[in-house]
Scaffold this motif. Sequence first.
Motif, mmCIF file in Angstrom:
data_model
loop_
_atom_site.group_PDB
_atom_site.id
_atom_site.type_symbol
_atom_site.label_atom_id
_atom_site.label_comp_id
_atom_site.label_asym_id
_atom_site.label_seq_id
_atom_site.Cartn_x
_atom_site.Cartn_y
_atom_site.Cartn_z
ATOM 1 N N GLN A 16 0.864 -1.182 0.000
ATOM 2 C CA GLN A 16 0.000 0.000 0.000
ATOM 3 C C GLN A 16 0.895 1.224 0.000
ATOM 4 O O GLN A 16 1.627 1.466 0.936
ATOM 5 C CB GLN A 16 -0.887 0.005 1.242
ATOM 6 C CG GLN A 16 -1.724 1.254 1.346
ATOM 7 C CD GLN A 16 -2.593 1.249 2.581
ATOM 8 O OE1 GLN A 16 -3.130 0.232 2.954
ATOM 9 N NE2 GLN A 16 -2.714 2.391 3.211
ATOM 10 N N ASP A 20 -3.266 6.321 3.546
ATOM 11 C CA ASP A 20 -4.390 5.676 4.215
ATOM 12 C C ASP A 20 -5.113 4.845 3.169
ATOM 13 O O ASP A 20 -5.104 5.195 1.981
ATOM 14 C CB ASP A 20 -5.320 6.762 4.791
ATOM 15 C CG ASP A 20 -6.542 6.205 5.473
ATOM 16 O OD1 ASP A 20 -6.426 5.860 6.668
ATOM 17 O OD2 ASP A 20 -7.600 6.114 4.838
ATOM 18 N N PHE A 21 -5.769 3.778 3.575
ATOM 19 C CA PHE A 21 -6.418 2.926 2.575
ATOM 20 C C PHE A 21 -7.560 3.640 1.858
ATOM 21 O O PHE A 21 -7.978 3.225 0.785
ATOM 22 C CB PHE A 21 -6.886 1.606 3.197
ATOM 23 C CG PHE A 21 -8.078 1.727 4.101
ATOM 24 C CD1 PHE A 21 -9.350 1.448 3.614
ATOM 25 C CD2 PHE A 21 -7.935 2.119 5.413
ATOM 26 C CE1 PHE A 21 -10.459 1.559 4.445
ATOM 27 C CE2 PHE A 21 -9.029 2.229 6.245
ATOM 28 C CZ PHE A 21 -10.298 1.961 5.760
ATOM 29 N N GLN A 22 -8.071 4.738 2.408
ATOM 30 C CA GLN A 22 -9.120 5.523 1.753
ATOM 31 C C GLN A 22 -8.563 6.719 0.976
ATOM 32 O O GLN A 22 -9.317 7.475 0.376
ATOM 33 C CB GLN A 22 -10.117 6.049 2.794
ATOM 34 C CG GLN A 22 -10.932 4.978 3.450
ATOM 35 C CD GLN A 22 -12.060 4.473 2.557
ATOM 36 O OE1 GLN A 22 -12.212 4.876 1.419
ATOM 37 N NE2 GLN A 22 -12.857 3.580 3.076
#
Length: 146
Positions: A16, A20-22
């Motif tokens: 990643q 942030d994953f969002q």
Amino acid sequence: DPTNRPTTPVSIFSGQYQPDFQSVGVYDYSKKQVCFLSTDLSSIECYSRKKPGKTSSITLNWNGIPSGNVNPYALGYTGVSGYDFVCLDYINRKMVFFNRSGGQTATVNVPEDAPVYDWFAFSFTNEHAFFFDKDLRTWTGFMVVC
């Protein structure tokens, strides 16, 4: 395959790379990098397209705008020198522009009829700001001259 359907998914880069994953990324085509707002909104984190492990950071000078006013998942890249990046102050209904050094260079009022949200629902491309109405499920674009 011959019918233009994907066959086996292949990861070109694993891991990643966004903060942030969002996180919503924007593509800075002049530098060939993908950029994201940092999770604490203090900077813009940029990742090289060819070498995602190579990063650069732009510290943002918010000129007194509290971080709680800013949509953390809405960043735009304008391609206009001196007004390169844009964030959304959804409390004061303003688009906030930054140069590549992180200096705040302008603010532009969001039109009164544009829906404004604290998460997502904002984009910027081709001299237009786009706002998504979550109730009507439609995007509306406004030309912005920097």
